[in-house]
Design an enzyme around this catalytic site. Structure first.
Site, PDB file in Angstrom:
ATOM      1  N   THR A  12       0.737  -1.123  -0.046  1.00 25.97           N
ATOM      2  CA  THR A  12       0.193   0.018  -0.154  1.00 25.97           C
ATOM      3  C   THR A  12       0.827   1.328  -0.130  1.00 25.97           C
ATOM      4  O   THR A  12       0.427   2.269  -0.656  1.00 25.97           O
ATOM      5  CB  THR A  12      -1.021  -0.039   1.110  1.00 25.97           C
ATOM      6  OG1 THR A  12      -1.929  -1.213   0.990  1.00 25.97           O
ATOM      7  CG2 THR A  12      -1.634   1.178   1.592  1.00 25.97           C
ATOM      8  N   SER A  58       1.490  -7.425  -0.852  1.00 26.47           N
ATOM      9  CA  SER A  58       2.170  -8.638  -0.254  1.00 26.47           C
ATOM     10  C   SER A  58       1.401  -9.826  -0.170  1.00 26.47           C
ATOM     11  O   SER A  58       2.047 -10.767   0.307  1.00 26.47           O
ATOM     12  CB  SER A  58       2.601  -7.800   1.095  1.00 26.47           C
ATOM     13  OG  SER A  58       1.261  -8.056   2.127  1.00 26.47           O
ATOM     14  N   THR A  91       1.421  -4.327   4.365  1.00 26.81           N
ATOM     15  CA  THR A  91       1.239  -4.591   5.556  1.00 26.81           C
ATOM     16  C   THR A  91       0.378  -6.016   5.791  1.00 26.81           C
ATOM     17  O   THR A  91       0.740  -6.609   6.842  1.00 26.81           O
ATOM     18  CB  THR A  91       0.402  -3.529   6.230  1.00 26.81           C
ATOM     19  OG1 THR A  91      -0.841  -3.680   5.733  1.00 26.81           O
ATOM     20  CG2 THR A  91       1.122  -2.186   6.287  1.00 26.81           C
ATOM     21  N   ASP A  92       0.064  -6.484   4.664  1.00 22.37           N
ATOM     22  CA  ASP A  92      -0.580  -7.911   5.074  1.00 22.37           C
ATOM     23  C   ASP A  92       0.135  -9.065   5.462  1.00 22.37           C
ATOM     24  O   ASP A  92      -0.225  -9.928   6.379  1.00 22.37           O
ATOM     25  CB  ASP A  92      -1.581  -8.300   3.785  1.00 22.37           C
ATOM     26  CG  ASP A  92      -2.847  -7.582   3.751  1.00 22.37           C
ATOM     27  OD1 ASP A  92      -3.239  -6.565   4.557  1.00 22.37           O
ATOM     28  OD2 ASP A  92      -3.635  -7.410   2.582  1.00 22.37           O
TER      29      ASP A  92
HETATM   30  C1  SIN Z   1      -0.445  -5.349   1.024  1.00 18.77           C
HETATM   31  O1  SIN Z   1      -0.296  -5.994   1.935  1.00 18.77           O
HETATM   32  O2  SIN Z   1       0.257  -5.249   0.001  1.00 18.77           O
HETATM   33  C2  SIN Z   1      -1.698  -4.527   0.933  1.00 18.77           C
HETATM   34  C3  SIN Z   1      -2.125  -3.974   2.143  1.00 18.77           C
HETATM   35  C4  SIN Z   1      -1.265  -3.267   2.791  1.00 18.77           C
HETATM   36  O3  SIN Z   1      -0.128  -2.777   2.240  1.00 18.77           O
HETATM   37  O4  SIN Z   1      -1.643  -2.451   3.571  1.00 18.77           O
END
Ligand code: SIN
Length: 327
Positions: A12, A58, A91-92
């Site tokens: 993100t 991710s 973050t995932d």
């Molecule tokens: C991801 O994990 O690539 C999408 C969600 C995020 O980064 O918060």
């Protein structure tokens, strides 16, 4: 000033959507060069170089990409001209990559991972500030030897213990019972604790990374869960982590299948818990034949990574048990 290499993988922090909005965006779209351009003040705290290794959501990260990333970091970090590494990431699955790199990076130089909950095009995007602080943290003298860290919302987390605990808010991470390693105020770093577990330069796995890792799956137990999931995973996995109830628990039907698959197919089982806080110890009631290894404080998704590394060097249960006690 310190020399910091930023290795970008997407997420993100590199996401774009409708200008100003925080939802309905695509992760992993803009380049790290463009993200860095949005924080000109970073040039005052470090000399920065950047590499766009991947640019993905991710949820597309897997063992192959982890090994590419870890090998790239191990190659870059050997250079005397690099003092620290920052990885940008979605973050995932950031908590899984952070633990993978804790086991796979062979250096005491700082490696800091960061990301964002809001895309680059949102009003008050959090990515640029997180990246600014991650660069400052990677360049800080006290960060040496701390292992892989995650920097998010002014807070320093250990790669081993960080967990995503909120799927919506900007302050999305926690270290459960272990609090955090420290805090940041702009570029200033304040450490308050450190992990006792082996990592990075102490890791037996980081000296010589394999080309592939043994397959390990996760079976989630719930009231009435059919043990068939264990047979299914046993077809093509060397290890299975149970995300059990309570202290890594399960039904008698599951216990019988675990015993059978341990004996007939030499599957290595680890008992973790679906409960976020606490510790899983070995248990003679739920595991009377000591078939399973206790995950300690690792979540199922982190125990899966450690079991996979462990199986790359041994299938001896006692040795794997010791690995789970130390990492
Ligand atoms: C991801 O994990 O690539 C999408 C969600 C995020 O980064 O918060």
């Amino acid at each position: 000033m310190k020399n910091i290499m930023v290795v970008a993988t997407g997420g993100t922090i590199a996401g774009i959507g409708e200008k100003g909005k925080t939802v309905a965006y695509h992760a992993g779209e803009i380049s790290v060069e463009d993200i860095l351009k949005s924080i000109p003040s970073v040039e005052k705290i470090a000399h920065i170089q950047e590499i766009q290794l991947f640019n993905v959501d991710s949820n597309e990260i897997d063992e192959t990409k982890w090994l590419v990333l870890a090998k790239k970091i191990n190659e870059l970090i050997q250079s005397e001209k690099i003092d620290g590494i920052v990885v940008t990431h979605g973050t995932d699955t950031i908590e899984e990559t952070a633990y993978f790199l804790s086991l796979a990076v062979h250096s005491d130089k700082p490696v800091v991972i960061t990301g964002a909950m809001r895309p680059a095009t949102a009003t008050s995007a959090d990515g640029p500030y997180n990246l600014y602080q991650a660069i400052a943290l990677a360049g800080n003298e006290q960060s040496k030897g701390q292992g892989v860290m995650v920097l998010f919302s002014n807070t320093i987390y250990s790669g081993r213990d960080i967990q995503k605990v909120n799927n919506y808010k900007i302050d999305a991470f926690d270290q459960k019972a272990f609090g955090c390693l420290g805090y940041m105020q702009d570029e200033h770093v304040y450490f308050f604790s450190k992990t006792f577990k082996y990592h990075t330069y102490q890791s037996i796995f980081s000296k010589n990374l394999p080309d592939a890792l043994p397959k390990v799956g996760i079976a989630y137990f719930y009231a009435g869960a059919d043990p068939y999931i264990l047979d299914y995973l046993a077809q093509n996995h060397e290890g299975i982590v149970i995300a059990g109830s309570g202290n890594g628990n399960y039904s008698q039907k599951w216990l019988n299948r675990i015993n059978e698959l341990s004996e007939s197919k030499q599957i290595i089982f680890v008992r973790a818990s679906r409960v976020p806080l606490g510790i899983v110890f070995s248990d003679h009631v739920f595991d009377p034949h000591e078939q399973c290894i206790a995950s300690n404080t690792l979540s199922a998704q982190k125990a899966r990574i450690l079991l996979s590394f462990a199986l790359s060097i041994t299938h001896d249960k006692q040795q794997i048990r010791e690995i789970f006690e130390n990492y």
